[in-house]
Write an enzyme that holds these catalytic residues in place. Sequence first.
Site, PDB file in Angstrom:
ATOM      1  N   PHE A  27     -31.149  20.701  24.074  1.00 53.30           N
ATOM      2  CA  PHE A  27     -30.452  19.748  24.938  1.00 53.30           C
ATOM      3  C   PHE A  27     -29.019  19.586  24.419  1.00 53.30           C
ATOM      4  CE2 PHE A  27     -29.235  15.636  26.663  1.00 53.30           C
ATOM      5  CZ  PHE A  27     -29.491  15.882  27.993  1.00 53.30           C
ATOM      6  N   ASP A  65     -36.260  16.058  18.032  1.00 51.55           N
ATOM      7  CA  ASP A  65     -35.901  15.215  19.170  1.00 51.55           C
ATOM      8  C   ASP A  65     -37.133  15.111  20.070  1.00 51.55           C
ATOM      9  OD1 ASP A  65     -35.017  14.187  21.616  1.00 51.55           O
ATOM     10  OD2 ASP A  65     -33.071  15.189  21.499  1.00 51.55           O
ATOM     11  N   TYR A  69     -35.958   5.845  27.933  1.00 52.95           N
ATOM     12  CA  TYR A  69     -35.924   5.710  29.395  1.00 52.95           C
ATOM     13  C   TYR A  69     -36.656   6.805  30.164  1.00 52.95           C
ATOM     14  CZ  TYR A  69     -31.709   8.675  28.835  1.00 52.95           C
ATOM     15  OH  TYR A  69     -30.823   9.658  28.486  1.00 52.95           O
ATOM     16  N   LYS A  70     -37.279   7.736  29.460  1.00 47.04           N
ATOM     17  CA  LYS A  70     -38.020   8.787  30.165  1.00 47.04           C
ATOM     18  C   LYS A  70     -39.495   8.380  30.251  1.00 47.04           C
ATOM     19  CE  LYS A  70     -34.747  12.348  28.670  1.00 47.04           C
ATOM     20  NZ  LYS A  70     -34.278  12.831  29.990  1.00 47.04           N
ATOM     21  N   ARG A  99     -37.364  20.983  38.249  1.00 48.17           N
ATOM     22  CA  ARG A  99     -38.389  20.517  37.307  1.00 48.17           C
ATOM     23  C   ARG A  99     -39.057  19.260  37.855  1.00 48.17           C
ATOM     24  NH1 ARG A  99     -35.225  17.559  32.124  1.00 48.17           N
ATOM     25  NH2 ARG A  99     -34.772  15.698  33.351  1.00 48.17           N
TER      26      ARG A  99
END
Lengths: 408, 408
Positions: free
Chosen positions: B124, B195, B220-221, B367
């Site tokens: 990422f 991560d 927040y995911k 995705r």
Amino acid sequence: MTRADVQALDREDLFAPLRNAFEIPEGVIYLDGNSLGPMQGATRRHVADVVSQQWGEGLIRSWNTHDWIDLPTKIAGKIEGLIGVPKGTVAVCDSTSINLFKVLAAALHARPSRRVILSERNNFPTDLHIAQGLIDLLADGYELRTVATDELADAINDEVAVVLLTEVNYRTGRRLDMAELTRLAHAGGALTIWDLAHSAGAFKVELAAANVDFAVGCGYKFLNGGPGAPAFAYVAPQHIKDLRQPITGWFGHATPFNFVDDYAPAPSIERMRVGTPPILSLAALDSALDIFDGVDMLALRAKADRLFEIFSSVVVPECPELELVTPLAPNQRGSQIAFRFEEAYAGVQALIAQNVIGDFRTPDIMRFGLTPLYLSHEDVWQAAHVLVKVMRDRLWDQPAYRVRAKVV
Amino acid sequence: MTRADVQALDREDLFAPLRNAFEIPEGVIYLDGNSLGPMQGATRRHVADVVSQQWGEGLIRSWNTHDWIDLPTKIAGKIEGLIGVPKGTVAVCDSTSINLFKVLAAALHARPSRRVILSERNNFPTDLHIAQGLIDLLADGYELRTVATDELADAINDEVAVVLLTEVNYRTGRRLDMAELTRLAHAGGALTIWDLAHSAGAFKVELAAANVDFAVGCGYKFLNGGPGAPAFAYVAPQHIKDLRQPITGWFGHATPFNFVDDYAPAPSIERMRVGTPPILSLAALDSALDIFDGVDMLALRAKADRLFEIFSSVVVPECPELELVTPLAPNQRGSQIAFRFEEAYAGVQALIAQNVIGDFRTPDIMRFGLTPLYLSHEDVWQAAHVLVKVMRDRLWDQPAYRVRAKVV
């Protein structure tokens, strides 16, 4: 001054209508807006809307449909107007401490041949701590040099890379001469970083006129953005293009949504950003700032000065145990009044028990924020009389008031 | 598999009752919880209460009366349970990017004779960017070395100070073997940073069992903490005592409310903290995590695997244009399914127009997050059939769907 006198001032007060925007509990006189500004009804409603509509209904789409992506920039525009700087020079992100880390690293990078960060003893701790942490990380001969306030001017020499100061001292309320110290720093070849924690929203700040290089500030004190609100950072226009801030996250990238491996900073002030913006906290700050729309900051400050006079004129003659530590000259102080008293902690607790909320700062400071947006002249007059009563009747002298809370 | 088949699965689904905790808009099938988790009713109510009661009524007193000061620690306890680590090893603060900066600097300090940060190409972006910014700041011969996924094991040598990896790739959903790569890193004398952005809350994470040194993750995911929710950092117990993280703010101090000039780190994980905690954003995350109380993460993952099978079994045979890029072996993937398609952006737009919300990742990835807490088997079956229709009828082939939004 009598109650009738201050009531007369309230009748002529241009800011009186703004008081209703704040939902302060009935009966409370809140003199702690320099620690945590109170909540506005519009802010309460806006946060509820952002949670239920923008997040709940809009879901991921709100990054575009509610322009979450530019919310920090929108808020920055409101803050730019309060601190006397042009558009595109403020970033709203992270905490004051983290923003200080970023601009301090950038400032040191811009003065590569110098190794001293000059600051003041008794500056707000986090400012000194951040400098210490950065120095330890760089391990390259840097030094944090702290001197007494009145030695600052003499301490600026050709070793100094950066002068790092807070404009208004959090304990005493003493305000430094930002323009003059910045002039001296520049004359000595140093850059300046000003911490505006107790300045922004309290009075008219003129960063650009003072030629300040960098500044940081806090969203939750005089800006009323809510507990732990996002902070801001200012970078003077001439420093933006070459700014090297070291915490290079994807939101500071020139093209974050191209998802490329190599970092390339945004060409604008947005390179100060790091991670995904905290939308709920930003929403509160965004809404809170609207109260400043149309406010004449010189008139606001004139009222704050009258509040200072009212408070001091009641308390000082009646309370010889309280040592006024805030300068009397208006241009030498922020928007608070502070006293030294050996039992300051217990004194503040006794006041709070009387519904007058002030603040204690270790070891012996009672401080009171003077915030004209929601304090009437009578509020301050009344609070001063409660303080007189607390002192005269030794209401602070109860064991329960000496039990320290976690956060003091 | 027929609609009746998936409805039968839903009737036996242990997680079905949890769906009602989420307030997802009627008619929307939300397959983007790996970008931004949806809102729960309890979270909406809790944030409203924190704003109006704790901030509005409690004002500054809530730091003590509502224990705001320990709110990050309270939330950390909930996250510790999800990632397989002991109490007192997680700090909740700042953003994932900033926490990565802190642990990466700490890890390099703990391996002073080595100069290479090893990572993966197409990690990422912010992870790579943060490493680049830190390297530029340190200016001491450090190097970020990125290799292809399958070259990682061979690239671990005695130059490598830190192996920095994301467990689940944000594009493909490929999951790395955390335990094995950590073992190899340690065998080579390196430390590891993982991560967990697409791991925490998605499946059972076992950091301590894998001997991971440091980790960072996102609120927040899969944790559903709200847009830009605070992030977390894990530090293995043996590293806490000597941890040198460089952003040393007052909330990481051993005694923040003594307001002393010299920094002394908290003896605990709290030294990872920096500035004043963002209470409103933390409140949302705190409440959101309660849904995991009592959830069997192995059962959750078993349902996610069934959702994957349903989606792939409908889409793969019908859509030859879509190249499945997510591994079929369950232990090699996270909780998403991703396809490569040249017109992926337009395809996702066409799906969203049909109320199936998925995600595009440049240049050509569609995705879909598979989140068993609020997706039924029928939701996923239905979404898969909508995707089949979008592809079969070329619904993506409209000019309007190619107009890129700001955030993609």
